[in-house]
Design an enzyme around this catalytic site. Sequence first.
Site, short mmCIF file in Angstrom:
data_model
loop_
_atom_site.label_atom_id
_atom_site.label_comp_id
_atom_site.label_asym_id
_atom_site.label_seq_id
_atom_site.Cartn_x
_atom_site.Cartn_y
_atom_site.Cartn_z
N PRO A 220 0.92 -1.22 0.09
CA PRO A 220 -0.05 0.03 0.02
C PRO A 220 1.00 1.28 -0.01
O PRO A 220 1.30 1.80 1.12
CB PRO A 220 -0.79 -0.12 1.28
CG PRO A 220 -0.04 -1.05 2.14
CD PRO A 220 0.83 -1.92 1.20
N ASP A 398 5.72 2.27 2.39
CA ASP A 398 4.69 1.20 2.61
C ASP A 398 3.94 1.60 4.09
O ASP A 398 4.46 1.48 5.07
CB ASP A 398 5.66 -0.18 2.77
CG ASP A 398 4.85 -1.27 3.01
OD1 ASP A 398 3.45 -1.05 3.43
OD2 ASP A 398 5.18 -2.45 2.88
N HIS A 399 2.72 1.80 3.70
CA HIS A 399 1.94 2.25 4.95
C HIS A 399 1.85 0.93 6.03
O HIS A 399 1.11 1.36 7.13
CB HIS A 399 0.41 2.52 4.28
CG HIS A 399 -0.25 3.53 5.01
ND1 HIS A 399 -0.21 3.93 6.38
CD2 HIS A 399 -1.01 4.73 4.62
CE1 HIS A 399 -0.89 4.95 6.89
NE2 HIS A 399 -1.26 5.63 5.63
N ARG A 400 1.89 -0.19 5.64
CA ARG A 400 1.92 -1.14 6.75
C ARG A 400 3.02 -1.01 7.61
O ARG A 400 2.91 -1.36 8.98
CB ARG A 400 2.30 -2.78 6.06
CG ARG A 400 1.04 -3.03 5.04
CD ARG A 400 1.52 -4.18 4.36
NE ARG A 400 2.70 -4.20 3.48
CZ ARG A 400 3.16 -5.13 2.86
NH1 ARG A 400 2.58 -6.25 2.59
NH2 ARG A 400 4.52 -4.90 2.23
#
Length: 426
Positions: A220, A398-400
């Site tokens: 993401p 990376d939004h994680r």
Amino acid sequence: MDVLMPQLGETVAEGKITKWFKEAGDPVQEGDNLFEIETDKTSMEVPATFAGTLSTINLHVGEVAKVGAVVAVITGAGEAPPAPAKSPVSVPPAAPARQAPPTAQAFNGKSLDPWNAVRTPERNFGPARRSDGTVSTPLARRLAAERGIEIAEVTGTGPHGRVVARDVAAAPDRKTSLPAPQTSTASLSGYDPQTYVEVPLDAMRTTIARRLVEAKQTIPHFYLTTDVEVGRLLVLRTEVNDAAAGPDGPAYRVSLNDFIIKAWAAALMRVPAANAIWAGDRILRFRQADIGVAVSIEGGLITPVIRNAETKTVTGISREMKDLAERARSKKLKPAEYSGGSSSISNLGMFGVREFAAIVNPPQSTILAVGAGRRAPRETASSRIEFHDVMTVTLSCDHRVVDGALGAELLAVFKSIIEHPVSAIA
């Protein structure tokens, strides 16, 4: 003793034989070069790890095999050569055959399990022993993650029930297959064959395509962009290069990118929560800043890694980067020199690109895209217009792993370091 196709990097799945230094029947000593292989990233000579006779060659020049395939066999004195392998070359993974479990082989007093001889990155794809009792090898965990297979659902045939690579290869693939490229005649019906030339995909371009599609579909992404004033940094670079002048020419010459590498490493150390990667069931935060730097090579790109960049001088980074880039372009990098890394930098400023957004290189969680420097106007407090040296940078996250506020903090720290370079990175 089976001689296996080695794994030259985290994402390398197969290798091509480009040269043999020995022939079947030749005696070999430990350390003698047996053959040369080429992957999408590098080429390397593979030495013998045991002395004996090269009794069997299963792969010849030009043939491709999966990592872990038996390329050749070395036998000891008085031993008969084994039957040749039926299918040593690479086969499509759609219907892997379950093979009988091989036993650990003893050779010159040394024991080796041929299915687990390939070294894979540690701690990237889950622990060796899970809470449910499942035990697996590093290679098995990597293959399971790549195919979307739950390792706990695989029956292990290794020692004490350990899940090994062959078990994962025989398990049904859970990951949804990506749509095949549309290259049929029908899909190209709007193009006159006389107006184009078909270019077959080589291993590097195939790997790049697969990895980037995977990155965009599974990570993401979000992007943060800012302008950074580089006037002070340009002055500092001139002073550093002037100091290197000598009667026989400059002892070294640093680039703006060398300073950027150092500044990015320093920023990651000041924001440790962002100096991290995604590892499937957890996040790994690093105690050092290992910076990958994208290098354009014939047919694609590769990202050699500057290890412990936060501890190195700018001149040291410059020397190391020049060496890595030169060997990258001649495909002489070792796997350890382009594997891993906690973050990356891609700089297209030398091509006049003002700004762009790079794709995160998994399992990393950030990559900094650097644009070209330019003169830009700015209004002062006294309502005057002044021109400053500015470059635009874009951080892909990376939004994680990295939330918006954390990414903004990292970018702000980097901006501060670049704009005040003497105290921060000189």
